[in-house]
Design a protein around this motif. Structure first.
Motif, PDB file in Angstrom:
ATOM      1  N   GLY A  15       0.678  -1.237  -0.061  1.00 47.50           N
ATOM      2  CA  GLY A  15      -0.005  -0.132  -0.140  1.00 47.50           C
ATOM      3  C   GLY A  15       0.772   1.198  -0.058  1.00 47.50           C
ATOM      4  O   GLY A  15       0.254   2.321   0.205  1.00 47.50           O
ATOM      5  N   SER A  21       1.710   8.311   1.859  1.00 44.28           N
ATOM      6  CA  SER A  21       1.027   6.920   2.414  1.00 44.28           C
ATOM      7  C   SER A  21       1.355   6.585   3.630  1.00 44.28           C
ATOM      8  O   SER A  21       2.702   6.585   3.888  1.00 44.28           O
ATOM      9  N   ILE A  22       0.714   6.041   4.392  1.00 42.40           N
ATOM     10  CA  ILE A  22       0.985   5.563   5.748  1.00 42.40           C
ATOM     11  C   ILE A  22       2.098   4.209   5.464  1.00 42.40           C
ATOM     12  O   ILE A  22       2.974   4.268   6.345  1.00 42.40           O
ATOM     13  N   ASN A  41       2.296  -3.403  -4.423  1.00 46.65           N
ATOM     14  CA  ASN A  41       1.147  -2.598  -4.522  1.00 46.65           C
ATOM     15  C   ASN A  41       0.482  -3.117  -5.819  1.00 46.65           C
ATOM     16  O   ASN A  41       1.065  -4.043  -6.562  1.00 46.65           O
ATOM     17  N   ASP A  66      -2.277  -7.558  -7.327  1.00 45.61           N
ATOM     18  CA  ASP A  66      -3.446  -6.785  -7.012  1.00 45.61           C
ATOM     19  C   ASP A  66      -4.025  -7.494  -5.750  1.00 45.61           C
ATOM     20  O   ASP A  66      -4.070  -8.992  -5.863  1.00 45.61           O
ATOM     21  N   ALA A  67      -4.230  -7.060  -4.758  1.00 46.03           N
ATOM     22  CA  ALA A  67      -4.558  -7.674  -3.397  1.00 46.03           C
ATOM     23  C   ALA A  67      -6.037  -8.514  -3.550  1.00 46.03           C
ATOM     24  O   ALA A  67      -6.391  -9.165  -2.721  1.00 46.03           O
ATOM     25  N   SER A  94      -2.051  -2.099   4.087  1.00 46.16           N
ATOM     26  CA  SER A  94      -2.409  -0.831   4.075  1.00 46.16           C
ATOM     27  C   SER A  94      -3.234  -0.321   2.730  1.00 46.16           C
ATOM     28  O   SER A  94      -2.707   0.355   2.151  1.00 46.16           O
ATOM     29  N   ILE A  95      -4.359  -0.966   2.537  1.00 42.96           N
ATOM     30  CA  ILE A  95      -5.148  -0.883   1.225  1.00 42.96           C
ATOM     31  C   ILE A  95      -6.556  -0.730   1.505  1.00 42.96           C
ATOM     32  O   ILE A  95      -7.366  -0.915   2.560  1.00 42.96           O
ATOM     33  N   LYS A 167     -14.509  -1.631   6.860  1.00 40.85           N
ATOM     34  CA  LYS A 167     -13.520  -1.599   7.962  1.00 40.85           C
ATOM     35  C   LYS A 167     -14.075  -2.521   9.013  1.00 40.85           C
ATOM     36  O   LYS A 167     -13.280  -3.131   9.707  1.00 40.85           O
ATOM     37  N   THR A 197      -5.837  11.230   8.494  1.00 40.12           N
ATOM     38  CA  THR A 197      -4.383  11.461   8.136  1.00 40.12           C
ATOM     39  C   THR A 197      -4.459  11.920   6.485  1.00 40.12           C
ATOM     40  O   THR A 197      -5.113  11.137   5.606  1.00 40.12           O
ATOM     41  N   THR A 199      -3.716  11.861   3.282  1.00 34.77           N
ATOM     42  CA  THR A 199      -3.120  10.750   2.226  1.00 34.77           C
ATOM     43  C   THR A 199      -4.126  10.858   1.015  1.00 34.77           C
ATOM     44  O   THR A 199      -5.212  11.638   1.236  1.00 34.77           O
ATOM     45  N   ALA A 201      -5.981   8.194  -0.098  1.00 39.86           N
ATOM     46  CA  ALA A 201      -7.008   7.417   0.340  1.00 39.86           C
ATOM     47  C   ALA A 201      -7.745   8.604   1.239  1.00 39.86           C
ATOM     48  O   ALA A 201      -9.101   8.784   1.164  1.00 39.86           O
TER      49      ALA A 201
HETATM   50  P1  NAI Z   1      -3.046   5.750   0.468  1.00 35.63           P
HETATM   51  O1  NAI Z   1      -4.014   6.065  -0.753  1.00 35.63           O
HETATM   52  O2  NAI Z   1      -1.805   5.978   0.209  1.00 35.63           O
HETATM   53  O3  NAI Z   1      -2.955   3.985   0.412  1.00 35.63           O
HETATM   54  C1  NAI Z   1      -3.975   3.297  -0.021  1.00 35.63           C
HETATM   55  C2  NAI Z   1      -3.467   2.088  -0.858  1.00 35.63           C
HETATM   56  O4  NAI Z   1      -4.213   1.016  -1.247  1.00 35.63           O
HETATM   57  C3  NAI Z   1      -2.689   2.561  -2.161  1.00 35.63           C
HETATM   58  O5  NAI Z   1      -1.269   2.409  -2.333  1.00 35.63           O
HETATM   59  C4  NAI Z   1      -3.312   1.858  -3.208  1.00 35.63           C
HETATM   60  O6  NAI Z   1      -2.550   1.520  -4.488  1.00 35.63           O
HETATM   61  C5  NAI Z   1      -3.533   0.698  -2.652  1.00 35.63           C
HETATM   62  N1  NAI Z   1      -4.801  -0.373  -3.316  1.00 35.63           N
HETATM   63  C6  NAI Z   1      -5.920  -0.009  -3.879  1.00 35.63           C
HETATM   64  N2  NAI Z   1      -6.580  -1.060  -4.245  1.00 35.63           N
HETATM   65  C7  NAI Z   1      -5.320  -2.113  -4.270  1.00 35.63           C
HETATM   66  C8  NAI Z   1      -5.749  -3.310  -4.801  1.00 35.63           C
HETATM   67  N3  NAI Z   1      -6.502  -3.971  -5.525  1.00 35.63           N
HETATM   68  N4  NAI Z   1      -4.439  -4.121  -4.422  1.00 35.63           N
HETATM   69  C9  NAI Z   1      -3.395  -3.597  -3.826  1.00 35.63           C
HETATM   70  N5  NAI Z   1      -3.354  -2.464  -3.401  1.00 35.63           N
HETATM   71  C10 NAI Z   1      -4.421  -1.496  -3.825  1.00 35.63           C
HETATM   72  O7  NAI Z   1      -3.771   6.212   1.588  1.00 35.63           O
HETATM   73  P2  NAI Z   1      -3.470   5.832   3.299  1.00 35.63           P
HETATM   74  O8  NAI Z   1      -4.235   6.712   4.044  1.00 35.63           O
HETATM   75  O9  NAI Z   1      -1.854   5.536   3.472  1.00 35.63           O
HETATM   76  O10 NAI Z   1      -4.346   4.125   3.370  1.00 35.63           O
HETATM   77  C11 NAI Z   1      -3.772   3.135   4.122  1.00 35.63           C
HETATM   78  C12 NAI Z   1      -4.767   2.648   5.024  1.00 35.63           C
HETATM   79  O11 NAI Z   1      -4.981   3.312   6.071  1.00 35.63           O
HETATM   80  C13 NAI Z   1      -5.971   2.200   4.188  1.00 35.63           C
HETATM   81  O12 NAI Z   1      -6.516   0.867   4.620  1.00 35.63           O
HETATM   82  C14 NAI Z   1      -7.109   3.324   4.822  1.00 35.63           C
HETATM   83  O13 NAI Z   1      -8.383   3.101   4.764  1.00 35.63           O
HETATM   84  C15 NAI Z   1      -6.334   3.239   6.255  1.00 35.63           C
HETATM   85  N6  NAI Z   1      -6.518   4.545   7.025  1.00 35.63           N
HETATM   86  C16 NAI Z   1      -6.413   5.914   6.436  1.00 35.63           C
HETATM   87  C17 NAI Z   1      -6.717   7.030   7.135  1.00 35.63           C
HETATM   88  C18 NAI Z   1      -6.758   8.295   6.796  1.00 35.63           C
HETATM   89  O14 NAI Z   1      -7.213   9.301   7.055  1.00 35.63           O
HETATM   90  N7  NAI Z   1      -5.733   8.459   5.752  1.00 35.63           N
HETATM   91  C19 NAI Z   1      -7.383   6.932   8.523  1.00 35.63           C
HETATM   92  C20 NAI Z   1      -7.522   5.453   9.008  1.00 35.63           C
HETATM   93  C21 NAI Z   1      -7.150   4.294   8.359  1.00 35.63           C
END
Ligand code: NAI
Length: 266
Positions: A15, A21-22, A41, A66-67, A94-95, A167, A197, A199, A201
């Motif tokens: 992710g 990205s986290i 990813n 692809d996850a 982290s998806i 979730k 956070t 990002t 997403a």
């Molecule tokens: P991000 O957009 O940087 O990361 C999301 C990732 O999911 C991306 O790298 C994307 O390519 C990947 N992804 C999407 N479809 C995919 C697939 N089919 N196969 C493999 N990878 C796939 O955003 P962030 O915020 O770092 O998100 C990481 C996690 O943290 C997510 O689960 C998000 O829901 C969770 N989260 C985020 C918060 C926020 O406010 N940003 C708060 C709490 C949880």
């Protein structure tokens, strides 16, 4: 400078899309703490090209998967075990992605095909990852598996839409799978419920910027940053937390325990 908290440990990080990205920040932290990692990813994310920079910087193999694809996950774990020369110790999921949110559908007018795809990407993928890893016996005893989640699984945040149910499902998979894996080989499984956070997403959620400020005021310690999340993840991949499993762990500056914050009334 790290503390060698993860010296000798190996793991896969899903992710990392860009430097917000986290998962990106966590990958850097894990390597700083002495871990060896594989980055992965979706193929479309690899085509965007940012993650290659991280892979080069951290000297980590980068494998597209692809996850939602069992075939891709099988190949990812095979290639990772080859790169590590054996089993690994941790996995970060982290998806997250919601088709209905992306296409701005109202919660009471959702498209169910998109909803199923959302669940597949954001939640069922976690079960797929764990099932693949368990069947390949890819994780060492006392290994640690984590996924990132959000408090909308427990409480209503109207604009989070179908991601709330994603979730809830994700957290349930952590508990149920955690039981089976603990019994089989002492592998632990947890979710981290992270503050909002900034990002890709996160910013996809309607009204995110205003909400970010609200959550920051509501949390006595303020919103937890991606950097703080990465540090927390490193502790959960370390041996110091080996009896923690099947938990949803709030990493949110105290937000989840609050009822009222005077700052908001003002
Ligand atoms: P991000 O957009 O940087 O990361 C999301 C990732 O999911 C991306 O790298 C994307 O390519 C990947 N992804 C999407 N479809 C995919 C697939 N089919 N196969 C493999 N990878 C796939 O955003 P962030 O915020 O770092 O998100 C990481 C996690 O943290 C997510 O689960 C998000 O829901 C969770 N989260 C985020 C918060 C926020 O406010 N940003 C708060 C709490 C949880």
């Amino acid at each position: 400078m790290g503390n060698n908290l993860l010296k000798g440990k190996k793991g896969i990080i899903f992710g990392a899309l860009d430097d917000k990205s986290i998962a990106w920040i966590t990958a850097e932290k894990c390597v700083e703490e002495g871990a060896e990692i594989v980055l992965t990813n979706a193929p479309v994310a690899l085509r965007m090209g940012e993650i290659q920079k991280l892979a080069e910087k951290l000297n980590a193999p980068l494998i597209a998967a692809d996850a939602t694809s069992e075939e891709d996950l099988n190949s990812l774990f095979d290639q990772s075990m080859e790169a590590f020369g054996g089993k690994m110790d941790f996995v970060l999921h982290s998806i997250g992605m919601s088709l209905n949110v992306r296409k701005k559908r109202d919660y009471s007018n959702l498209n169910y095909d998109w909803m199923l795809k959302t669940f597949d990407i954001s939640a069922i993928s976690f079960h797929r990852v764990m099932q693949t890893a368990m069947q390949k016996d890819a994780i060492n005893e006392w290994g640690s598996i984590l996924a990132l989640t959000y408090i909308a699984a427990q409480r209503v945040f109207p604009d989070y839409s179908e991601m709330a149910e994603s979730k809830a499902l994700l957290e349930s998979f952590a508990r149920s799978f955690g039981y089976h894996w603990a019994k089989k080989s002492h592998v632990r499984v947890n979710t981290i419920s992270q503050s909002p956070t900034i990002t890709t997403a996160g910013s996809g959620i309607k009204g995110f910027d205003d909400f970010f400020g609200y959550a920051d005021k509501m949390s006595p310690l303020g919103n937890a940053s991606a950097e703080a999340c990465a540090e927390y993840i490193a502790t959960l991949f370390s041996d110091y937390t080996r009896m923690v499993t099947m938990q949803n762990l709030f990493h949110d500056g105290g937000f989840s325990a609050m009822g009222m914050a005077p700052e908001i009334l003002e």
